[in-house]
Design a protein around this motif. Structure first.
Motif: not given
Ligand SMILES: Nc1ncnc2c1ncn2[C@@H]1O[C@H](COP(=O)(O)OP(=O)(O)OP(=O)(O)O)[C@@H](O)[C@H]1O
Ligand SMILES: [Mg+2]
Length: 425
Positions: A119-126, A143-150, A175-182, A184-186
């Motif tokens: 996760c350190r190498r990933q900039r976002s969940w998407s 591109r084009g989809f939200s993390a939840a859709e993906l 990733l969890v400490s980023k915005a909305q990270g929690q 998506i983990l949830y």
């Protein structure tokens, strides 16, 4: 071609010592038999002293492998500090599992795809989900989809193909400490609830974390259900480190270039942190020093020189820290330097020193919550060890306190180094 050669000869004179430097490339190393085994990407054939952890991991995934109906998949958390074999064990487990499933195709064994992502190498969940999807469906749009859709789409593909996905997310805290990270983990953990009625969840997880703070991101019910499948990796003791060093030395160094005493000495130096990476790196550095001095064997002096030279590894990490984290680290190291014979500092003392240092340097100190975030960040990247103690009295929370230690860096040099790089000090 001739002209080029001529210009070079005009501009640079070739000295004897420079020439010898290139000549030395021809001589093979006296010390190393196979230096590659000391590279970070090297995966040893077996992980010594991790047999129990491996067995536990296999046991947790037994129902999935044997196609037992599972409503919620299997989610395992692996927790332990730096260099304890967490990543290596999971990579070994994942590739063996895939091979096993492939070979048993046709028998009543699930088809499991294993994905490992740091996760350190990933900039976002998407980006993370897109990386997986593009391996499943090569033409999948970037591109084009939200993390939840993906996430939903990823699970539906696995369902369609009647395959299972085992996803290992290493260093999950990033990733969890980023915005909305929690959130998506949830969603990732709870995602399987959509498959409750059919008892056939397509997704299982292995989450790897260094810190014990993962629970702060999850609600208590979810955490307590996850913590039933938590595998804690404990630091190696000196004897275990010795065995690990010996196995690697046999693989990578020429016989008679290392003695048991040298390996024991390195194991003792590294056992305060219990970190196998540090122990192996120290052996590699000592071997490099011996090699550069054309010694036939590794001597204690080479180990001492290697110890001194291992500090620069973390210097770049420290230089890149934001100002407040540098000041927090400076506060910790100055307390440890002053105390001299104690291994740790209390977070209350560190906070006071941090505030005082901020005042002296004209920087405004951050509040308590942010101060704790700094401590956790420093812990996460392995510069400090943070042990949190939640205090209670008669069932009432009295807040948290903690102990901070630095085990594998020379504190005196750290203080001096921080004084140099914090211009305000
Ligand atoms: N039991 C072991 N036997 C042999 N080598 C080991 C063992 N444990 C760790 N190592 C070696 O130590 C190094 C660090 O291991 P690994 O990367 O798996 O640690 P980690 O727990 O994931 O650390 P981090 O939290 O820093 O990512 C690797 O080179 C690995 O090969
Ligand atoms: Mg790791």
């Amino acid at each position: 071609m001739y002209r080029f050669t001529f210009i070079l000869q005009e501009q640079f004179s070739v000295t004897d010592s420079n020439y010898k430097l290139f000549e030395s490339l021809k001589h093979s190393s006296q010390i190393f038999q196979n230096e590659e085994v000391f590279e970070p990407s090297f995966i040893p054939e077996c992980l010594l002293h991790r047999e129990t952890e491996l067995k536990t991991l296999v046991q947790h995934f037994k129902p999935i492998i044997n196609r037992k109906p599972t409503a919620l998949g299997t989610h395992v958390i692996i927790q332990g500090s730096v260099g304890l074999g967490k990543t290596t064990i999971v990579k070994q487990f994942g590739s063996t599992l895939e091979q096993y499933c492939r070979e048993k195709q046709g028998e009543d064994i699930a088809q499991i795809l294993f994905f490992y992502l740091n996760c350190r190498r990933q900039r976002s969940w998407s980006i993370l989900f897109t990386t997986i999807l593009r391996q499943l469906v090569p033409a999948f749009p970037v591109r084009g989809f939200s993390a939840a859709e993906l996430l939903t789409y990823m699970c539906s593909i696995m369902k369609e193909r009647n395959q299972k996905l085992l996803l290992c997310l290493d260093e999950i805290d990033y990733l969890v400490s980023k915005a909305q990270g929690q959130d998506i983990l949830y969603a990732l953990i709870r995602n399987n609830e959509g498959y409750l009625h059919e008892n056939n969840s397509p997704l299982s997880l292995i989450l790897i974390t260094r810190s014990r703070q993962l629970y702060t991101y999850l609600d208590s019910a979810l955490y307590s259900s996850l913590s039933k499948r938590m595998i804690i990796f404990h630091p190696y003791n000196a004897t275990q480190l010795y065995d690990i060093l010996l196995a690697r030395a046999k693989n990578g160094l020429n016989l008679s270039t290392y003695s048991n005493e040298i390996l024991k000495e390195i194991a003792i130096i590294a056992h305060t942190s219990g970190d196998a990476r540090y122990a192996l790196e120290l052996l590699w550095r000592a071997a490099k020093v011996a090699d550069s001095e054309h010694s036939k064997e590794i001597l204690f002096e080479h180990v001492r020189k290697a110890q001194v030279s291992s500090f620069p590894i973390k210097q770049s990490l420290i230089t890149d820290l934001p100002l407040h984290q540098k000041i927090v680290l400076f506060s910790i190291t100055s307390i440890l330097k002053r105390q001299n014979d104690t291994m740790y500092a209390f977070t209350g003392d560190v906070k006071r020193k941090y505030e005082k240092t901020c005042q002296n340097t004209g920087v405004s100190p951050r509040k308590q919550t942010q101060f704790w975030v700094y401590l956790q960040e420093l812990h996460k990247i392995g510069l400090i060890k943070l042990e949190v103690i939640n205090r209670h009295k008669k069932g009432k929370s009295l807040g948290r306190t903690g102990k901070v230690s630095i085990s594998d860096l020379p504190v005196n040099e750290l203080v001096e180094y921080l004084q140099k790089i914090i211009p305000e000090l």
